[in-house]
Design a protein around this motif. Structure first.
Motif, short mmCIF file in Angstrom:
data_model
loop_
_atom_site.label_atom_id
_atom_site.label_comp_id
_atom_site.label_asym_id
_atom_site.label_seq_id
_atom_site.Cartn_x
_atom_site.Cartn_y
_atom_site.Cartn_z
N ALA A 8 73.55 83.65 26.78
CA ALA A 8 74.39 84.34 27.75
C ALA A 8 75.18 85.44 27.08
CB ALA A 8 75.34 83.34 28.41
N ALA A 9 75.51 85.26 25.82
CA ALA A 9 76.36 86.24 25.15
C ALA A 9 75.58 87.49 24.77
CB ALA A 9 76.97 85.62 23.90
N ALA A 10 74.31 87.34 24.47
CA ALA A 10 73.54 88.49 24.00
C ALA A 10 72.13 88.40 24.54
CB ALA A 10 73.53 88.54 22.47
N TYR A 11 71.96 88.71 25.78
CA TYR A 11 70.66 88.62 26.41
C TYR A 11 69.83 89.84 26.05
CZ TYR A 11 67.01 87.51 29.65
OH TYR A 11 65.79 87.21 30.19
N ALA A 12 68.65 89.61 25.49
CA ALA A 12 67.79 90.71 25.08
C ALA A 12 66.65 90.88 26.08
CB ALA A 12 67.26 90.43 23.67
N ALA A 13 65.55 91.43 25.63
CA ALA A 13 64.38 91.60 26.50
C ALA A 13 63.82 90.24 26.85
CB ALA A 13 63.34 92.45 25.78
N PRO A 14 63.10 90.13 27.97
CA PRO A 14 62.53 88.84 28.33
C PRO A 14 61.55 88.35 27.28
CG PRO A 14 61.60 90.59 29.68
CD PRO A 14 62.76 91.18 28.95
N SER A 15 61.55 87.05 27.03
CA SER A 15 60.57 86.47 26.14
C SER A 15 59.19 86.56 26.79
CB SER A 15 60.91 85.01 25.85
OG SER A 15 60.71 84.23 27.02
N ARG A 16 58.18 86.27 26.01
CA ARG A 16 56.82 86.27 26.57
C ARG A 16 56.71 85.24 27.68
NH1 ARG A 16 51.83 85.75 22.50
NH2 ARG A 16 52.75 87.75 21.87
N PHE A 17 57.36 84.10 27.50
CA PHE A 17 57.31 83.07 28.52
C PHE A 17 57.98 83.54 29.81
CE2 PHE A 17 58.34 79.28 30.83
CZ PHE A 17 57.33 78.39 30.53
N GLU A 18 59.16 84.11 29.69
CA GLU A 18 59.89 84.59 30.87
C GLU A 18 59.12 85.69 31.59
OE1 GLU A 18 64.23 83.54 28.90
OE2 GLU A 18 63.30 85.51 28.64
N ALA A 19 58.55 86.61 30.82
CA ALA A 19 57.72 87.65 31.43
C ALA A 19 56.51 87.04 32.12
CB ALA A 19 57.28 88.66 30.38
N GLY A 20 55.97 85.96 31.53
CA GLY A 20 54.84 85.27 32.14
C GLY A 20 55.19 84.61 33.45
N VAL A 21 56.41 84.07 33.55
CA VAL A 21 56.85 83.46 34.81
C VAL A 21 56.91 84.52 35.91
CG1 VAL A 21 58.81 82.38 35.99
CG2 VAL A 21 58.11 81.58 33.72
N LEU A 22 57.49 85.68 35.60
CA LEU A 22 57.56 86.74 36.61
C LEU A 22 56.16 87.23 36.98
CD1 LEU A 22 59.31 88.57 38.36
CD2 LEU A 22 59.35 90.21 36.46
N ALA A 23 55.28 87.34 36.00
CA ALA A 23 53.91 87.78 36.28
C ALA A 23 53.20 86.79 37.19
CB ALA A 23 53.14 87.97 34.97
N GLU A 24 53.39 85.50 36.95
CA GLU A 24 52.75 84.48 37.79
C GLU A 24 53.35 84.49 39.20
OE1 GLU A 24 49.87 81.61 38.59
OE2 GLU A 24 50.14 82.89 36.81
N LEU A 25 54.65 84.71 39.28
CA LEU A 25 55.29 84.81 40.60
C LEU A 25 54.72 85.99 41.38
CD1 LEU A 25 57.32 84.06 42.75
CD2 LEU A 25 59.12 85.11 41.36
N ASN A 26 54.53 87.11 40.72
CA ASN A 26 53.95 88.27 41.40
C ASN A 26 52.47 88.05 41.73
OD1 ASN A 26 56.10 90.08 41.83
ND2 ASN A 26 56.08 90.69 39.68
N ARG A 27 51.78 87.31 40.90
CA ARG A 27 50.40 86.96 41.22
C ARG A 27 50.35 86.18 42.53
NH1 ARG A 27 46.61 82.71 37.78
NH2 ARG A 27 44.69 83.00 38.98
#
Length: 216
Positions: A19-38
């Motif tokens: 929460a203190a230093a959120y960076a770019a999405p991890s590969r897993f997090e990006a994969g969740v969004l990709a699957e949601l859009n699929r």
């Protein structure tokens, strides 16, 4: 000894979102969004993917796929899967969700708290998704879905859609909301369920109310 987990509690393994230093999405997090859009690209066709769950049931026990860590004792068994398949029949494509950093930061704040406390649900210390968004400088016009315990991006989305044991199928309804256009995803460890994944969605990139529809 075989271990069990509750099927309504699902989803995600990945690197901790801070929460203190959120960076770019991890590969897993990006994969969740990709699957949601699929899924949102063609909800009706996604029923074929959910059908793959049916042969894996022994009563209410869902047998782990090869490479997965645990079998899962469900609340409803195959009935919830069949219901999801029926509900998605004829569903039209939905708008794709774009990544929003502030939504992801609000999701990461929740992961950071529950990864320490072991709590579950949308509220901790009286703070829900709206309060977390306000603390980040955004608006409270958001919805949130959470899963605990599974270890693949597609597993996160599958269980949100099946929504075993959840009255009203609120997670499924949330993923089918055509007004949502932006999402932020944060996933991390959980001391009880081992993993968790939070998705915050909104019609706007910062959770502010959408503009009123234009008059004809």
């Amino acid at each position: 000894m075989m271990r069990y987990a509750s099927f309504w509690i699902v989803a995600a393994a990945c690197s901790l979102a801070s929460a203190a230093a959120y960076a770019a999405p991890s590969r897993f997090e990006a994969g969740v969004l990709a699957e949601l859009n699929r899924f949102r690209d063609d909800p009706d066709a996604y029923r074929d993917i959910l059908r793959s769950y049916r042969p894996r049931f022994e009563g209410k026990l869902l047998i782990a796929e090869e490479g997965s860590e645990i079998d899962i004792m469900t609340n409803e068994g195959v009935a919830a899967v069949d219901e999801a398949i029926r509900d998605l029949r004829g569903q039209k494509p939905l708008p794709r969700l774009a990544w929003s950093e502030i939504l992801a930061r609000a999701a990461a704040d929740h992961v950071a708290v529950q990864s320490r406390s072991g709590a579950v649900g949308h509220y901790t210390n009286g703070r829900g998704p709206g309060e977390r968004m306000l603390a980040r400088g955004g608006g409270r016009y958001v919805s949130e879905v959470i899963t605990y315990g599974h270890h693949s991006p597609d597993g996160v989305i599958h269980q949100l859609l099946i929504d075993d044991g959840v009255p009203g199928r609120g997670h499924r309804i949330g993923l089918l909301d055509a007004d949502r256009r932006y999402a932020g995803v944060a996933c991390g460890s959980h001391p009880v369920h081992r993993t968790m994944c939070v998705i915050v969605m909104s019609p706007t990139p910062d959770g502010s109310p959408p503009p009123p529809p234009k008059r004809p």
